[in-house]
Design an enzyme around this catalytic site. Structure first.
Site, PDB file in Angstrom:
ATOM      1  N   SER A 141     -29.576 -23.654  54.215  1.00 22.03           N
ATOM      2  CA  SER A 141     -29.772 -22.714  55.327  1.00 22.03           C
ATOM      3  C   SER A 141     -30.983 -23.188  56.102  1.00 22.03           C
ATOM      4  CB  SER A 141     -30.042 -21.306  54.783  1.00 22.03           C
ATOM      5  OG  SER A 141     -30.657 -20.498  55.771  1.00 22.03           O
ATOM      6  N   TYR A 154     -34.283 -15.796  48.481  1.00 20.81           N
ATOM      7  CA  TYR A 154     -33.210 -16.528  49.161  1.00 20.81           C
ATOM      8  C   TYR A 154     -33.731 -17.870  49.683  1.00 20.81           C
ATOM      9  CZ  TYR A 154     -29.382 -17.379  52.474  1.00 20.81           C
ATOM     10  OH  TYR A 154     -28.329 -17.927  53.167  1.00 20.81           O
ATOM     11  N   LYS A 158     -32.483 -21.850  48.908  1.00 21.07           N
ATOM     12  CA  LYS A 158     -31.928 -22.757  49.926  1.00 21.07           C
ATOM     13  C   LYS A 158     -32.801 -24.010  50.068  1.00 21.07           C
ATOM     14  CE  LYS A 158     -28.282 -20.332  50.666  1.00 21.07           C
ATOM     15  NZ  LYS A 158     -26.963 -20.835  50.256  1.00 21.07           N
TER      16      LYS A 158
HETATM   17  P1  NAD Z   1     -19.851 -14.083  52.664  1.00 17.33           P
HETATM   18  O1  NAD Z   1     -20.492 -13.013  51.859  1.00 17.33           O
HETATM   19  O2  NAD Z   1     -19.041 -13.703  53.851  1.00 17.33           O
HETATM   20  O3  NAD Z   1     -18.967 -15.014  51.698  1.00 17.33           O
HETATM   21  C1  NAD Z   1     -19.451 -15.478  50.459  1.00 17.33           C
HETATM   22  C2  NAD Z   1     -18.310 -15.494  49.472  1.00 17.33           C
HETATM   23  O4  NAD Z   1     -18.833 -15.998  48.228  1.00 17.33           O
HETATM   24  C3  NAD Z   1     -17.736 -14.092  49.166  1.00 17.33           C
HETATM   25  O5  NAD Z   1     -16.328 -14.086  49.341  1.00 17.33           O
HETATM   26  C4  NAD Z   1     -18.121 -13.842  47.717  1.00 17.33           C
HETATM   27  O6  NAD Z   1     -17.162 -13.078  46.992  1.00 17.33           O
HETATM   28  C5  NAD Z   1     -18.243 -15.262  47.173  1.00 17.33           C
HETATM   29  N1  NAD Z   1     -19.073 -15.306  45.975  1.00 17.33           N
HETATM   30  C6  NAD Z   1     -20.254 -14.662  45.765  1.00 17.33           C
HETATM   31  N2  NAD Z   1     -20.692 -14.886  44.509  1.00 17.33           N
HETATM   32  C7  NAD Z   1     -19.773 -15.698  43.933  1.00 17.33           C
HETATM   33  C8  NAD Z   1     -19.670 -16.269  42.635  1.00 17.33           C
HETATM   34  N3  NAD Z   1     -20.598 -16.025  41.693  1.00 17.33           N
HETATM   35  N4  NAD Z   1     -18.601 -17.053  42.354  1.00 17.33           N
HETATM   36  C9  NAD Z   1     -17.660 -17.282  43.296  1.00 17.33           C
HETATM   37  N5  NAD Z   1     -17.696 -16.758  44.546  1.00 17.33           N
HETATM   38  C10 NAD Z   1     -18.747 -15.968  44.842  1.00 17.33           C
HETATM   39  O7  NAD Z   1     -21.049 -15.080  53.087  1.00 17.33           O
HETATM   40  P2  NAD Z   1     -21.224 -16.184  54.248  1.00 17.33           P
HETATM   41  O8  NAD Z   1     -22.120 -15.654  55.283  1.00 17.33           O
HETATM   42  O9  NAD Z   1     -19.911 -16.778  54.623  1.00 17.33           O
HETATM   43  O10 NAD Z   1     -22.101 -17.243  53.427  1.00 17.33           O
HETATM   44  C11 NAD Z   1     -21.559 -18.376  52.803  1.00 17.33           C
HETATM   45  C12 NAD Z   1     -22.700 -19.306  52.460  1.00 17.33           C
HETATM   46  O11 NAD Z   1     -23.413 -19.645  53.652  1.00 17.33           O
HETATM   47  C13 NAD Z   1     -23.748 -18.717  51.504  1.00 17.33           C
HETATM   48  O12 NAD Z   1     -24.172 -19.726  50.608  1.00 17.33           O
HETATM   49  C14 NAD Z   1     -24.888 -18.333  52.432  1.00 17.33           C
HETATM   50  O13 NAD Z   1     -26.131 -18.335  51.778  1.00 17.33           O
HETATM   51  C15 NAD Z   1     -24.792 -19.445  53.455  1.00 17.33           C
HETATM   52  N6  NAD Z   1     -25.435 -19.141  54.737  1.00 17.33           N
HETATM   53  C16 NAD Z   1     -25.009 -18.087  55.471  1.00 17.33           C
HETATM   54  C17 NAD Z   1     -25.644 -17.821  56.684  1.00 17.33           C
HETATM   55  C18 NAD Z   1     -25.233 -16.668  57.547  1.00 17.33           C
HETATM   56  O14 NAD Z   1     -25.984 -16.344  58.484  1.00 17.33           O
HETATM   57  N7  NAD Z   1     -24.085 -16.027  57.291  1.00 17.33           N
HETATM   58  C19 NAD Z   1     -26.691 -18.640  57.126  1.00 17.33           C
HETATM   59  C20 NAD Z   1     -27.083 -19.715  56.342  1.00 17.33           C
HETATM   60  C21 NAD Z   1     -26.435 -19.960  55.132  1.00 17.33           C
END
Ligand code: NAD
Length: 257
Positions: A141, A154, A158
């Site tokens: 991130s 968090y 990252k």
């Molecule tokens: P989201 O919550 O929409 O999707 C994450 C998915 O991961 C969910 O379906 C959840 O059920 C699954 N999950 C959680 N724990 C799990 C586990 N132990 N085993 C298997 N699956 C599991 O989130 P998102 O926003 O799409 O984020 C996805 C990734 O991107 C994450 O790693 C997040 O940290 C990263 N990220 C997101 C953003 C943002 O702004 N959305 C920014 C930077 C990084």
């Protein structure tokens, strides 16, 4: 078709960025192994891929549990015979200043976000080493590069993922395996909607203020990150090794005030 004949495994692809990436990769010719903790979400992703004429299966696993992940990789290999791309995407949020975070909450964020990259990589790598090719994409991130308020646990995860990516790249380059990291800014997904709901009295005002943080003036969308993942997954990125790829609307390198 930039991923013709490629087999890809995407953790946490029942929602948000992982789901968008699964849909895009399938459209680009990949066979997609959709993984999520939540079966209904993962099955839905598979249904959407199949309705669009693509190929996918769902395999449920908790990425923090070695027995789950070992079984996930074994079943994926039994079904498709190989894994060309591993996208370590699953992750959860962690909110609060360090002194406010309870040890259990700290451990949970470390577990899902770091162990959840370590375990799938651990079980997929021996197979990629044998086939002497592969692309691993780790979800970091932009918070790995900049300080943001009340995100201590968090941010720690990252940053660790970014360091891990570089270290993995050195170890596995001799096997023809590329390991890169994605560094998104704020992307409008259920993850961020939940964070806004639980952290702010007025989520609409919070979104407005988050938008001003991006030079783009808007939040990113899951497909913005999926397109970057597609590049790293494809052979177009054959010279990308151990690199951070920013998809952040200018948050890390720009300053708008
Ligand atoms: P989201 O919550 O929409 O999707 C994450 C998915 O991961 C969910 O379906 C959840 O059920 C699954 N999950 C959680 N724990 C799990 C586990 N132990 N085993 C298997 N699956 C599991 O989130 P998102 O926003 O799409 O984020 C996805 C990734 O991107 C994450 O790693 C997040 O940290 C990263 N990220 C997101 C953003 C943002 O702004 N959305 C920014 C930077 C990084």
């Amino acid at each position: 078709m930039r991923l013709s004949n490629k087999i890809v495994l995407i953790t946490g692809s029942g929602s948000g960025i992982g789901k968008s990436t699964a849909l895009l990769f399938a459209k680009e010719g990949a066979s997609v192994i959709v993984n999520d903790l939540q079966a209904d979400r993962g099955e839905e992703t598979v249904q959407e891929i199949r309705q669009a004429g693509g190929e996918a299966i769902f395999l449920q696993a908790d990425v923090t549990k070695p027995e789950d992940v070992e079984k996930l990789v074994r079943e994926a290999l039994a079904h498709y015979g190989r894994i060309d791309v591993l996208f370590n995407n699953a992750g959860i949020s962690g909110v609060g200043m360090l002194h406010e975070v309870e040890p259990e909450a700290w451990d949970k964020v470390m577990n899902v976000n770091i162990r959840g990259v370590y375990l799938p990589s651990k079980y997929v790598l021996p197979h990629m080493m044998e086939q002497r090719s592969g692309s691993i994409i780790n979800m970091s991130s932009c918070i790995a590069e900049i300080g943001l308020a009340r995100r201590a646990s968090y941010a720690a995860t990252k940053g660790a993922i970014l360091s891990l990516t570089k270290s993995m790249q050195v170890d596995y380059a001799p096997y023809g395996i590329r390991v890169n990291a994605l560094l998104p800014g704020t992307i409008l997904t259920p993850f961020v909607e939940n964070y806004l709901r639980t952290s702010y009295d007025d989520p609409e005002a919070a979104i407005a203020s988050l938008k001003t943080r991006q030079l783009s003036g808007d939040l990113g969308r899951p497909d913005d990150v999926a397109q970057a993942a597609l590049f790293l997954a494809s052979d177009d990125a054959k010279f990308m090794m151990g690199s951070p790829l920013y998809i952040d609307g200018g948050v890390v390198f720009g300053k708008n005030a």
